[in-house]
Design a protein around this motif. Structure first.
Motif, PDB file in Angstrom:
ATOM      1  N   THR A  42      17.336 120.846  65.920  1.00 35.18           N
ATOM      2  CA  THR A  42      17.055 119.776  64.693  1.00 35.18           C
ATOM      3  C   THR A  42      16.248 118.997  64.365  1.00 35.18           C
ATOM      4  N   ASN A  48      33.746 127.457  58.133  1.00 30.60           N
ATOM      5  CA  ASN A  48      32.160 127.111  57.827  1.00 30.60           C
ATOM      6  C   ASN A  48      31.959 127.690  59.794  1.00 30.60           C
ATOM      7  N   GLN A  49      32.214 127.831  60.154  1.00 29.58           N
ATOM      8  CA  GLN A  49      31.231 127.942  61.362  1.00 29.58           C
ATOM      9  C   GLN A  49      30.538 129.429  61.449  1.00 29.58           C
ATOM     10  N   HIS A  50      31.083 129.803  60.937  1.00 30.17           N
ATOM     11  CA  HIS A  50      29.659 130.976  60.357  1.00 30.17           C
ATOM     12  C   HIS A  50      28.049 130.438  59.881  1.00 30.17           C
ATOM     13  N   LYS A  51      28.358 129.392  59.720  1.00 34.42           N
ATOM     14  CA  LYS A  51      27.453 128.976  59.750  1.00 34.42           C
ATOM     15  C   LYS A  51      26.877 127.853  60.755  1.00 34.42           C
ATOM     16  N   TYR A  52      26.528 127.665  61.683  1.00 33.70           N
ATOM     17  CA  TYR A  52      27.065 127.199  63.168  1.00 33.70           C
ATOM     18  C   TYR A  52      26.754 127.748  64.332  1.00 33.70           C
ATOM     19  N   SER A  53      25.524 128.189  65.624  1.00 28.97           N
ATOM     20  CA  SER A  53      25.729 128.327  66.304  1.00 28.97           C
ATOM     21  C   SER A  53      26.188 128.016  66.985  1.00 28.97           C
ATOM     22  N   ASN A  91      29.725 118.010  61.111  1.00 25.55           N
ATOM     23  CA  ASN A  91      29.477 118.225  60.133  1.00 25.55           C
ATOM     24  C   ASN A  91      30.265 119.341  60.274  1.00 25.55           C
ATOM     25  N   LEU A  92      31.084 120.317  60.668  1.00 26.21           N
ATOM     26  CA  LEU A  92      31.877 120.677  61.671  1.00 26.21           C
ATOM     27  C   LEU A  92      32.589 120.678  61.084  1.00 26.21           C
ATOM     28  N   GLN A  97      25.289 117.018  63.005  1.00 23.12           N
ATOM     29  CA  GLN A  97      25.695 118.634  63.054  1.00 23.12           C
ATOM     30  C   GLN A  97      26.777 119.286  63.783  1.00 23.12           C
TER      31      GLN A  97
END
Length: 268
Positions: free
Chosen positions: A244, A24-29, A68-69, A65
């Motif tokens: 956010t 899922n790390q690609h969903k976060y900055s 979540n990761l 956030q």
């Protein structure tokens, strides 16, 4: 009080935790996480047996956030006691240790400014060898995402029709961070602004909320950047997708959509 129970780190659970991160790390900055870390995050390195990264803030969105990761717990902490911080309510916290911490430090270190040295110190203590990263070499996208996190952590989004005040002010004790933002606003967005230095004043309440004696902050100066509404509009449009915190998003939209004197507003 636990607001969200995370996955307890153990040999058995580490694989589950890390598989979730990698999936899922690609969903976060991570530049955004780095902006928050330089602003309000804390890398704890004094005790090598209790290394961690903690984000303890009033606004829950960035904390959740991160949780979540990393599938870390979110807890409710004590209200802010420092008199110069005008907030009320209970703060939220999430902490990263073990394999979570190693992954986080490796991922944010290239984008950290003030606290890169702390992240690298943790990796060294954790015996992570042959890890090298750049310093202040952000490209335009990385800078924009970093700025979104740092402005949410340290910035004040001002929109007051009553007093006709519109724009952004960001202050920090670290001059390097403020100068980095100033220089890259010019480099990437051709926004030219100056920063000011003011002497830090003495306070009647210490950093842990203790009253009764004068407290002299260890940081002698505060460094600030101020952008008016029209000047800040281009950068606000760019950082909005990464923000956010609801009330700051609302203020940013008001600044963007305000019709300033002598202009016809466009939203392209």
């Amino acid at each position: 009080m636990i607001l969200r129970k995370g996955i307890h780190e153990s040999k058995k659970n580490n694989k589950v935790i890390m598989n979730n991160i990698f999936a899922n790390q690609h969903k976060y900055s991570f530049p955004y996480f780095a902006g928050w870390a330089d602003g309000d995050g804390c890398f704890k390195t004094k005790n090598k047996h209790k290394l961690c990264y903690a984000l303890l803030i009033l606004n829950e969105e960035p904390v959740f956030q991160l949780s979540n990761l990393y599938k870390s717990s979110v807890t409710l902490s004590t209200p802010e006691k420092r008199e110069w911080i005008k907030t009320s309510g209970e703060r939220k916290q999430t902490s990263l240790a073990g394999q979570r911490l190693i992954h986080f430090c490796k991922s944010v270190a290239p984008f950290l400014i003030e606290k890169q040295i702390k992240a690298l110190e943790i990796l060294k203590i954790k015996n992570i060898e042959n890890y090298n990263c750049s310093f202040m070499k952000h490209d335009k996208k990385q800078f924009t995402e970093y700025l979104a996190g740092f402005l949410e952590a340290e910035g004040h989004f001002r929109y007051s029709q009553k007093y006709k005040q519109y724009g952004i002010k960001v202050s920090n004790y670290n001059e390097t961070v403020i100068k980095f933002i100033k220089d890259n606003l010019k480099n990437f967005y051709n926004i030219e602004i100056n920063y000011c230095k003011t002497e830090n004043s003495k306070m009647t309440q210490g950093p842990n909320g203790k009253k009764g004696e004068v407290y002299t902050p260890s940081q002698k100066y505060i460094y600030s950047l101020i952008m008016g509404g029209q000047k800040s509009r281009p950068i606000l449009k760019k950082i909005l997708p990464f923000m956010t915190i609801d009330y700051k998003i609302n203020s940013a939209n008001k600044i963007i959509n305000h019709k300033y004197r002598g202009e016809n507003i466009t939203n392209d």
